[in-house]
Design a protein around this motif. Sequence first.
Motif, PDB file in Angstrom:
ATOM      1  N   ALA A 173      -6.270  -1.622   3.382  1.00 26.15           N
ATOM      2  CA  ALA A 173      -5.074  -1.255   4.144  1.00 26.15           C
ATOM      3  C   ALA A 173      -5.412  -1.038   5.618  1.00 26.15           C
ATOM      4  N   PHE A 221       0.838  -1.210   0.000  1.00 25.14           N
ATOM      5  CA  PHE A 221       0.000   0.000   0.000  1.00 25.14           C
ATOM      6  C   PHE A 221       0.868   1.254   0.000  1.00 25.14           C
ATOM      7  N   THR A 239      -9.045   0.164  -1.674  1.00 19.73           N
ATOM      8  CA  THR A 239      -7.628   0.115  -1.292  1.00 19.73           C
ATOM      9  C   THR A 239      -7.463   0.579   0.142  1.00 19.73           C
TER      10      THR A 239
END
Length: 702
Positions: A336, A318, A332
């Motif tokens: 993360a 990430f 995303t």
Amino acid sequence: MSNFPSTKPILTITVQMKSLRLLFERNSSPAKTTSSSSKFKRPKPSSISNVSDSSQSSSSQDPLKTHFSSLIKSTETTLQLRQIHAQILRRHLSSSANLTTLLISVSSSLKSIPYALSIFNHSHHKSSFLFNALIRGLTENSHFQSSVSHFLLMLRHRVRPDKLTYPFVLKSVAGLGLRFLGLILHGRIIKSGVEFDSFVRVSLVEMYVKLEEMGFALQVFDESPERNKSESILLWNVLINGCCKVGDLEKAMELFEAMPERNIGSWNSFINGLMKNGDLNKAMQLFDEMKEKDVVSWTTIVNGLSQNGDHQKALSMFFKMLEVGLRPNDLTLVSALSACAKIGALEAGVRIHNYFVENGLQLNKATAAALVDMYAKCGNILSASKVFEETKEKDIRTWSVMIWGWATHGFYGQAIRCFKKMMFSGIKPDAVVFLALLTACSHSGQVDLGLNFFDSMRFDYSIEPTMKHYTLVVDLLGRAGRLDEAMKFIQRMPISPDFVAWGALFCACRAHKNIKMAELVSEKLLQLEPKHPGSYVFLSNVYAAVGRWEDVERVRMLMQNQAVGKDPGWSYIEVNGQVHSFVAGDHDHKCAREIYLKLEEIVSGAREQGYMPETGWVLHNIEEEEKEDALGSHSEKLALAFALMNTSPGTTIRIVKNLRVCGDCHSLMKCASKMSQREIILRDIKRFHHFKYGVCSCGDYW
């Protein structure tokens, strides 16, 4: 109350399927306007576009219609659309097929399906354009049954479906899981002559993939003309995704390598499939081979690594993504933050939160819930509460993670207050919220309140309890020492108690030293899962606690005979932005020698404070000195020693452990917090323990 969903929709679809077969037999000819001599000829694409073009051109010749078309397309709310519609009606333009089609399309895109249906139902001339717009809108809003129903209505009106109709009907059929209806539609498509249209072909393969009918999906693909295969990369991507879905990675690889051309979607699709099947090495290899990577590529890797338990690598990827200048999307960020939550990586989570602030990103429901969850699971419940209060739009997920946070940290009062606020906001609780409430009551000993919540869930909200709810009630009664009630409750459950439910009662038997009941429960555990190490370990510890060493040895021999191994304990700790992991008895860490020396120093100081190693937590009948050595290698103690060596005085220490903390480690943590004048926050598999000034937040009720 029945546990089964209503059968009415399924019965309706069954009747519709019978009607559909009759309609296909009677109305396999095109619409009224076509001649019988061209019954099975493939429709010319130009004929469809010409009708559409003539409609558009007639509209463009009328400035008023053109003006209204422009207004409809620019509409952002249903209210605006209704106002425009009202003006169309006032000017007697409702007969315009183009305007009506646009109204249906836009209202569907605004998720105002009842309004789209109303427009359709009041339209006098129901053309293929109207039907296509409505069927597409219904499908894209997951109203699959209604989509199929209107397709049947289309046939009854003798309006001919075309290549723009079938893809969305096929998607609805897949959404309903109706294999038989899918096969009938496939036959209709062949008779209609549109089976080689690229969009229709992809939709057919995708339907069979979603229905997990890979034999048919591969057959459709194999029978596709080379033109379809060479022109449609999506056709390959869908099939590769399907092969991965059923675990046929060999076929997926064969297709991937045979592709005449690949786009980013091809790589992303295959990498995602590999991740879902646990082949992380191959997925990373393909990712490294990609010449061009987009946000989906990085998201697939981050999410895939996190889902497969490699949370440290997920976070590393990430932050690499940010370094190369790509802007993460919501998935995303959620992936993360989830990785941070799993291993207690608070510093990494704070960096992600700062990224939100520095880049002006607004929290939405998904990212807000993930951020609250991250802070709560990383031990910073106050920051979780702050983010929660600052979140403007809260859905049931946002509320539930906050209630869970308060519950697992032992703040049952705040959990109840948060629940009441949720109720006042107009959001009804779901099964997950009640799990959080029962957890809060169990950790705080609020037995009667917990039982009231359990009854309220069933009788006030008509929520059927799951095994997890029943297990929490067993835990609630067991922790409080009400073992007979817990046993009666588990025996009267309407569903058969599983290993975890009996395990909750077993833990309570051990805590309250009820050997007779523990032996009875252990028999149930061994019947359910004879290979599970927990059954043997729990029983061994119960016998050890009362000094029945012969029984301890007997259970230990049973473990050996059954080839059962005890799951190793491990702990995570984040120091200076780096996550370190420790396993019980770990000597592989580069600082192992220094860690064990520091641990000896901690234990020595704790003894001066009155600490005595609780050797009853050790499994075997060994010498007292050896028992102390066994206790000394528990992973959370190693993590504690490492943190005290490598952090500044006054720094809060946060440890994440995969198993329930033992009594000896719990006692040592209390002494260590007093000696070091630090707060030590330990998250085990059940809850958080906040150690401060020699006292634990659980009040030793755990």
